[in-house]
Design an enzyme around this catalytic site. Structure first.
Site, PDB file in Angstrom:
ATOM      1  N   HIS A  63       0.811  -1.222   0.000  1.00 37.07           N
ATOM      2  CA  HIS A  63       0.000   0.000   0.000  1.00 37.07           C
ATOM      3  C   HIS A  63       0.841   1.266   0.000  1.00 37.07           C
ATOM      4  O   HIS A  63       1.973   1.277   0.474  1.00 37.07           O
ATOM      5  CB  HIS A  63      -0.893   0.037   1.243  1.00 37.07           C
ATOM      6  CG  HIS A  63      -1.766  -1.161   1.387  1.00 37.07           C
ATOM      7  ND1 HIS A  63      -2.028  -1.734   2.607  1.00 37.07           N
ATOM      8  CD2 HIS A  63      -2.435  -1.906   0.479  1.00 37.07           C
ATOM      9  CE1 HIS A  63      -2.834  -2.777   2.448  1.00 37.07           C
ATOM     10  NE2 HIS A  63      -3.083  -2.905   1.162  1.00 37.07           N
ATOM     11  N   LYS A  73       6.158   6.656   6.783  1.00 38.79           N
ATOM     12  CA  LYS A  73       5.690   5.806   7.878  1.00 38.79           C
ATOM     13  C   LYS A  73       6.857   5.424   8.777  1.00 38.79           C
ATOM     14  O   LYS A  73       7.989   5.271   8.329  1.00 38.79           O
ATOM     15  CB  LYS A  73       5.049   4.527   7.337  1.00 38.79           C
ATOM     16  CG  LYS A  73       3.793   4.769   6.535  1.00 38.79           C
ATOM     17  CD  LYS A  73       3.249   3.477   5.966  1.00 38.79           C
ATOM     18  CE  LYS A  73       2.010   3.757   5.118  1.00 38.79           C
ATOM     19  NZ  LYS A  73       1.573   2.554   4.401  1.00 38.79           N
ATOM     20  N   TYR A 133       1.759   1.620  13.082  1.00 40.40           N
ATOM     21  CA  TYR A 133       2.185   2.542  12.024  1.00 40.40           C
ATOM     22  C   TYR A 133       2.044   3.967  12.535  1.00 40.40           C
ATOM     23  O   TYR A 133       0.979   4.354  12.985  1.00 40.40           O
ATOM     24  CB  TYR A 133       1.245   2.503  10.819  1.00 40.40           C
ATOM     25  CG  TYR A 133       0.779   1.207  10.264  1.00 40.40           C
ATOM     26  CD1 TYR A 133       1.080   0.886   8.949  1.00 40.40           C
ATOM     27  CD2 TYR A 133      -0.023   0.331  10.992  1.00 40.40           C
ATOM     28  CE1 TYR A 133       0.604  -0.281   8.379  1.00 40.40           C
ATOM     29  CE2 TYR A 133      -0.486  -0.836  10.435  1.00 40.40           C
ATOM     30  CZ  TYR A 133      -0.169  -1.143   9.129  1.00 40.40           C
ATOM     31  OH  TYR A 133      -0.640  -2.296   8.568  1.00 40.40           O
ATOM     32  N   ASP A 169      -6.638  -6.364  -1.842  1.00 38.57           N
ATOM     33  CA  ASP A 169      -5.211  -6.502  -2.129  1.00 38.57           C
ATOM     34  C   ASP A 169      -4.937  -7.508  -3.242  1.00 38.57           C
ATOM     35  O   ASP A 169      -3.933  -7.401  -3.948  1.00 38.57           O
ATOM     36  CB  ASP A 169      -4.436  -6.897  -0.876  1.00 38.57           C
ATOM     37  CG  ASP A 169      -4.304  -5.761   0.123  1.00 38.57           C
ATOM     38  OD1 ASP A 169      -4.707  -4.622  -0.191  1.00 38.57           O
ATOM     39  OD2 ASP A 169      -3.805  -6.017   1.233  1.00 38.57           O
TER      40      ASP A 169
END
Length: 182
Positions: A63, A73, A133, A169
């Site tokens: 992603h 991130k 995250y 996904d």
């Protein structure tokens, strides 16, 4: 805290110093001052924290968010262990389309910085793996994107025979079908 760089420019793995005694373990999971001294860009402002819980064989990713909501991130594992994977999507990068893998675990406490311009995913390797995250921009559904996790052109060895992947996904584009906004 120590820092380790990887083959893809911009990735930084932070390995904290663990302080253990009979009660357990303590360590810093984020220190702007120390991490910036070790290479974390000073202009990043963290605005959102996310958490997922996964079972062994669960693959989440690959992603990213497109500009203007691209995200850097800072990721780590609070419980369990993962094989973390990032793919360079920066079209002018000499490593465009290449990936890097890092094993993140609660036992080591290591933390991976992923700049904007990378696709990100992981496979859980232990029961009830908690993945955290820290993101530099808010989730923006209109900006989300991804790559097919098992695209043969990427050559990623996820290390699992029967991956459990979301329907979303499983239908992401391959690298050949992708036009990078980075």
């Amino acid at each position: 805290m120590q820092a380790k760089t990887h083959a893809l420019s911009g990735l930084i793995e932070f390995i904290p110093r663990l302080f253990g005694d009979p009660r357990g373990v303590f360590y810093e999971t984020y220190s702007a001052r120390h991490m910036q001294e070790l290479g974390l860009p000073a202009d990043i402002h963290w605005v959102q924290d996310n958490q997922s819980k996964s079972q062994p064989g669960v693959v989440r990713g690959l992603h990213f968010q497109r500009p203007p909501h691209a995200q850097a991130k800072l990721v780590r594992v609070a419980h369990g262990r993962v094989r973390d994977v990032v793919v360079d999507l920066r079209r002018d990068s000499p490593t465009y389309g290449r990936h890097s893998q890092v094993e993140l675990s609660a036992a080591v406490g290591n933390i991976l910085f992923i700049p904007a311009g990378f696709a990100h995913g992981f496979v859980a390797l232990e029961e009830d793996t908690l993945f955290l995250y820290k993101c530099s921009d808010y989730y923006a559904p209109a900006s989300e994107g991804g790559l097919l996790w098992n695209d043969p052109a990427l050559g990623i060895n996820w290390g699992v025979a029967d991956a459990l992947v979301s329907a979303k996904d499983a239908t992401l584009p391959t690298l050949a079908e992708f036009e990078s906004p980075f």
